[in-house]
Enzyme design. Structure first.
Site, mmCIF file in Angstrom:
data_model
loop_
_atom_site.group_PDB
_atom_site.id
_atom_site.type_symbol
_atom_site.label_atom_id
_atom_site.label_comp_id
_atom_site.label_asym_id
_atom_site.label_seq_id
_atom_site.Cartn_x
_atom_site.Cartn_y
_atom_site.Cartn_z
ATOM 1 N N CYS A 85 35.165 41.503 36.739
ATOM 2 C CA CYS A 85 35.872 40.315 35.631
ATOM 3 C C CYS A 85 35.488 41.284 34.362
ATOM 4 C CB CYS A 85 34.672 39.442 35.120
ATOM 5 S SG CYS A 85 35.598 38.220 36.055
ATOM 6 N N CYS A 109 46.348 42.011 25.923
ATOM 7 C CA CYS A 109 46.061 40.723 25.554
ATOM 8 C C CYS A 109 45.998 40.539 23.813
ATOM 9 C CB CYS A 109 45.112 39.205 26.208
ATOM 10 S SG CYS A 109 44.077 38.227 25.023
ATOM 11 N N CYS A 116 43.079 37.857 41.842
ATOM 12 C CA CYS A 116 42.835 37.787 40.401
ATOM 13 C C CYS A 116 43.974 38.201 40.162
ATOM 14 C CB CYS A 116 41.686 38.014 40.094
ATOM 15 S SG CYS A 116 41.286 38.358 38.201
ATOM 16 N N SER A 141 37.382 29.298 28.886
ATOM 17 C CA SER A 141 36.403 30.270 28.373
ATOM 18 C C SER A 141 35.399 29.540 27.281
ATOM 19 C CB SER A 141 37.045 31.425 28.372
ATOM 20 O OG SER A 141 37.424 32.295 29.771
ATOM 21 N N GLY A 176 44.491 39.474 30.176
ATOM 22 C CA GLY A 176 45.843 38.491 28.851
ATOM 23 C C GLY A 176 45.666 37.366 29.961
ATOM 24 N N GLU A 177 46.385 35.968 27.978
ATOM 25 C CA GLU A 177 45.438 35.058 28.189
ATOM 26 C C GLU A 177 47.120 34.307 29.483
ATOM 27 O OE1 GLU A 177 43.410 32.183 28.118
ATOM 28 O OE2 GLU A 177 45.327 31.287 27.836
ATOM 29 N N CYS A 208 35.212 41.476 25.368
ATOM 30 C CA CYS A 208 37.080 41.374 26.777
ATOM 31 C C CYS A 208 36.848 43.363 26.827
ATOM 32 C CB CYS A 208 37.656 40.356 26.467
ATOM 33 S SG CYS A 208 38.750 40.702 27.771
ATOM 34 N N GLU A 234 46.336 45.267 36.549
ATOM 35 C CA GLU A 234 45.958 45.202 37.451
ATOM 36 C C GLU A 234 45.823 43.442 38.409
ATOM 37 O OE1 GLU A 234 42.582 49.214 36.692
ATOM 38 O OE2 GLU A 234 42.187 47.557 35.775
ATOM 39 N N CYS A 244 39.032 38.656 21.885
ATOM 40 C CA CYS A 244 37.431 38.539 22.510
ATOM 41 C C CYS A 244 36.549 39.218 22.178
ATOM 42 C CB CYS A 244 37.429 37.420 24.027
ATOM 43 S SG CYS A 244 38.625 35.725 23.856
HETATM 44 N N1 SAH Z 1 42.860 35.026 29.180
HETATM 45 C C1 SAH Z 1 41.899 34.224 30.305
HETATM 46 C C2 SAH Z 1 41.633 34.385 31.276
HETATM 47 C C3 SAH Z 1 41.659 35.608 31.429
HETATM 48 S S1 SAH Z 1 39.486 36.823 31.734
HETATM 49 C C4 SAH Z 1 40.882 33.716 29.594
HETATM 50 O O1 SAH Z 1 40.264 34.630 28.809
HETATM 51 O O2 SAH Z 1 40.304 32.982 30.163
HETATM 52 C C5 SAH Z 1 38.850 36.405 32.560
HETATM 53 C C6 SAH Z 1 37.423 35.669 32.725
HETATM 54 O O3 SAH Z 1 36.984 36.954 31.942
HETATM 55 C C7 SAH Z 1 37.428 34.623 31.293
HETATM 56 O O4 SAH Z 1 36.010 34.238 31.761
HETATM 57 C C8 SAH Z 1 36.803 36.042 30.935
HETATM 58 O O5 SAH Z 1 36.175 35.563 29.615
HETATM 59 C C9 SAH Z 1 35.809 36.776 31.322
HETATM 60 N N2 SAH Z 1 35.185 37.877 30.991
HETATM 61 C C10 SAH Z 1 35.721 38.636 30.277
HETATM 62 N N3 SAH Z 1 35.362 39.930 29.530
HETATM 63 C C11 SAH Z 1 34.124 39.934 30.593
HETATM 64 C C12 SAH Z 1 33.373 41.033 31.061
HETATM 65 N N4 SAH Z 1 32.847 41.966 30.024
HETATM 66 N N5 SAH Z 1 32.447 40.374 31.180
HETATM 67 C C13 SAH Z 1 32.160 39.664 32.019
HETATM 68 N N6 SAH Z 1 33.142 38.491 31.876
HETATM 69 C C14 SAH Z 1 34.073 39.087 30.858
HETATM 70 FE FE1 SF4 Z 2 39.757 36.453 25.722
HETATM 71 FE FE2 SF4 Z 2 40.645 35.815 27.912
HETATM 72 FE FE3 SF4 Z 2 42.228 37.625 25.769
HETATM 73 FE FE4 SF4 Z 2 39.693 38.972 26.907
HETATM 74 S S1 SF4 Z 2 41.480 38.255 28.081
HETATM 75 S S2 SF4 Z 2 40.616 38.369 25.236
HETATM 76 S S3 SF4 Z 2 38.419 36.780 27.507
HETATM 77 S S4 SF4 Z 2 41.588 35.657 25.983
#
Ligand code: SAH
Ligand code: SF4
Length: 367
Positions: free
Chosen positions: A344, A111, A104, A224, A170-171, A118, A91, A115
Site C-alpha cells: 500500500c 493523484c 488492487c 481513509s 489515484g482517488e 502517500c 500499477e 496526502c
Molecule cells: N485514494 C484512495 C485509494 C488509494 S490509496 C484513498 O486514499 O483511499 C489506498 C490506501 O493506502 C489508502 O488508505 C491510503 O491512505 C493508503 N496509503 C497511502 N500511502 C501509504 C503508505 N505509504 N503506507 C501505507 N498506506 C498508505
Molecule cells: Fe491520498 Fe489516496 Fe491520493 Fe494517495 S492515492 S494522495 S492516499 S487520495
C-alpha cells in the site's frame, strides 16, 4: 470514430448495438466474449453472425492496455506495470490468500490530492484512467493468472480474482463516471460477476461523491481516515479542509443506508509519533461513535524521503487493543509483496506530473 468496446458497460453496449440496428441481446454476448472468456478477436466469436462480426471489425476495436512489466514476489503477490501511453504507467497488484484472490486496481495516473504519507500523492497527477484502462487491469490480470472459468481444479479456482479493491494509484471518486462504469462491468454476471460485497472503493473522503456512489453503484466502502481530529487530518489528508470529519462521518452514515455491507471500513495508516498514541485511539473511538465500522490499521510503508516512519509494533498493538476492547473488529494489514514495492502506498507507476508537485518536493528537499 472507432470505439473501444472495453469502454462500455452492458447498457452502453446495448445502446451501441441499437445504433447499428442490432438486437440488445448482442450486448450480453459481447460482454461474455470479452470479459468472461477474454476474447478480443471478433473472428473467434462463433455465435455472432459473420456479417455482424465484419461490421464490428469496421467500427469498433477491443483494445486492452499493454503490460510493460510483471513482477512476482516471493510471497506470490504479483504486480503489473501497465502502459497507459505518453510515457505514463499505472500499477495493479494481485494478492493471493488462502480464501480469496484480491486485485488492487488503479483509477488515475498519479493523484491530485496531496496526502503527505502517500508516494502516489507525491508524484503529482497526470490524468484520469479511461474505463478500458480500469477494467483492462482486471482483464489483463485474469489473462496473466491463466484464469479459465471452466478450470475447476484447486489451482484454477485459487487463482481466480474473487475481490477487487480500488486501492491502487489515484482517488477513485475523483474519476467518478469512469470508475462507476468499470464497477458496473465488474458486477455484471455476463462479465466478471463479482459480488457487491467483494468490490471495495477506497476514498480519502470526497463527500458529495460518496453520496453519488451510494445512489448509483453501492459497493463496499473504505474510507481513509488516518487521523481522529481535524487539526491533524487537515495536515496529512489535506482534502479534509474541504470536507471535515463531521461531514465525512455523516456521509458514511448516509452511505450505510444503501450499502451492501452494514459497516464502513476505516483505514488508518500508522505513522510513528504522528497519529498512533493512546490519546489518538481514544479520540478515534469518540469520532466514530455513531458510524457502524471496522478498522483496518495499515503499518506505514516507507518510500524514499517520505519524512515518516512506521509506528513501532508495540504501539500498533496498543492502538489495536484499545479499539478492540471497545468492541470493534480491527485488522492490521499484513504487508504483502514488499520485495517488489507492491505494498500500500508504494505504487509508483510512471507519472508525468502535470501539477509541478514533483518539482516542488525536489526544491523542498534541496532547501
Ligand atoms: N485514494 C484512495 C485509494 C488509494 S490509496 C484513498 O486514499 O483511499 C489506498 C490506501 O493506502 C489508502 O488508505 C491510503 O491512505 C493508503 N496509503 C497511502 N500511502 C501509504 C503508505 N505509504 N503506507 C501505507 N498506506 C498508505
Ligand atoms: Fe491520498 Fe489516496 Fe491520493 Fe494517495 S492515492 S494522495 S492516499 S487520495
Amino acid at each position: 470514430m472507432t470505439v473501444n468496446l472495453l469502454d462500455l458497460d452492458q447498457p452502453k453496449l446495448a445502446a451501441f448495438f441499437a445504433e447499428l440496428g442490432e438486437k440488445p441481446f448482442r450486448a450480453k454476448q459481447l460482454m461474455r466474449w470479452m470479459h468472461h472468456f477474454g476474447v478480443i478477436d471478433f473472428g473467434q466469436m462463433t455465435d455472432v453472425a459473420k456479417t455482424l462480426r465484419e461490421k464490428l471489425a469496421q467500427v469498433a476495436v477491443i483494445q486492452p492496455p499493454q503490460v510493460k512489466l510483471e513482477q512476482i514476489s516471493e510471497d506470490g503477490t504479483r504486480k503489473w506495470l501497465i502502459d497507459v501511453g505518453a510515457g505514463n504507467g499505472v500499477e495493479t497488484v494481485f494478492i493471493p490468500e488462502a480464501d480469496r484472490g484480491t486485485l488492487c486496481v488503479s483509477s488515475q495516473v498519479g493523484c491530485a490530492l496531496e496526502c503527505t504519507f502517500c508516494s502516489t500523492g507525491r508524484q503529482g497527477f497526470n490524468r484520469n484512467l479511461s474505463v478500458s484502462e480500469i477494467i483492462g487491469q482486471l482483464w489483463l490480470a485474469n489473462k496473466a493468472l491463466g484464469r479459465d472459468p471452466r478450470d475447476q481444479t484447486e489451482e484454477g479456482r485459487e487463482r481466480i480474482i474473487s475481490n477487487v479493491v480500488m486501492m491502487g494509484m489515484g482517488e477513485p471518486l475523483a474519476n467518478f463516471d469512469n470508475v462507476v462504469t468499470a464497477l458496473n462491468i465488474m458486477l455484471d454476471d455476463s462479465a466478471y460477476g463479482l459480488s457487491r460485497r467483494r468490490v471495495t472503493v477506497s476514498t480519502s473522503g470526497l463527500v458529495p461523491a460518496i453520496d453519488r456512489l451510494r445512489d448509483e453503484c453501492p459497493v463496499a466502502l473504505a474510507v481513509s481516515l488516518h487521523a481522529p481530529n481535524d487539526a491533524l487530518r487537515d495536515v496529512i489528508v489535506p482534502i479534509n479542509k474541504k470536507y471535515p470529519l463531521a461531514e465525512l462521518m455523516a456521509a458514511c452514515r448516509r452511505y450505510l443506508v444503501k450499502a451492501p455491507r452494514d459497516f464502513v471500513t476505516f483505514e488508518y495508516v500508522m505513522l510513528d509519533g504522528v497519529n498512533d498514541t493512546v490519546e489518538h485511539a481514544k479520540q478515534l473511538l469518540e469520532l466514530v461513535r455513531d458510524v457502524p465500522c471496522k478498522f483496518n490499521l495499515i503499518p506505514f510503508n516507507p518510500f524514499p524521503s517520505s519524512g515518516y516512519a512506521t509506528s513501532k509494533s508495540e504501539n500498533i498493538r496498543r492502538f489495536r487493543d484499545i479499539l478492540m476492547q471497545a468492541g470493534y473488529v480491527v485488522t492490521t494489514r499484513k504487508t504483502r509483496g514488499e520485495d517488489i514495492d507492491a505494498a500500500c502506498g508504494q505504487l509508483a507507476g510512471k507519472v508525468k506530473d502535470k501539477t509541478r508537485r514533483q518539482a516542488k518536493y525536489m526544491m523542498e528537499l534541496a532547501a
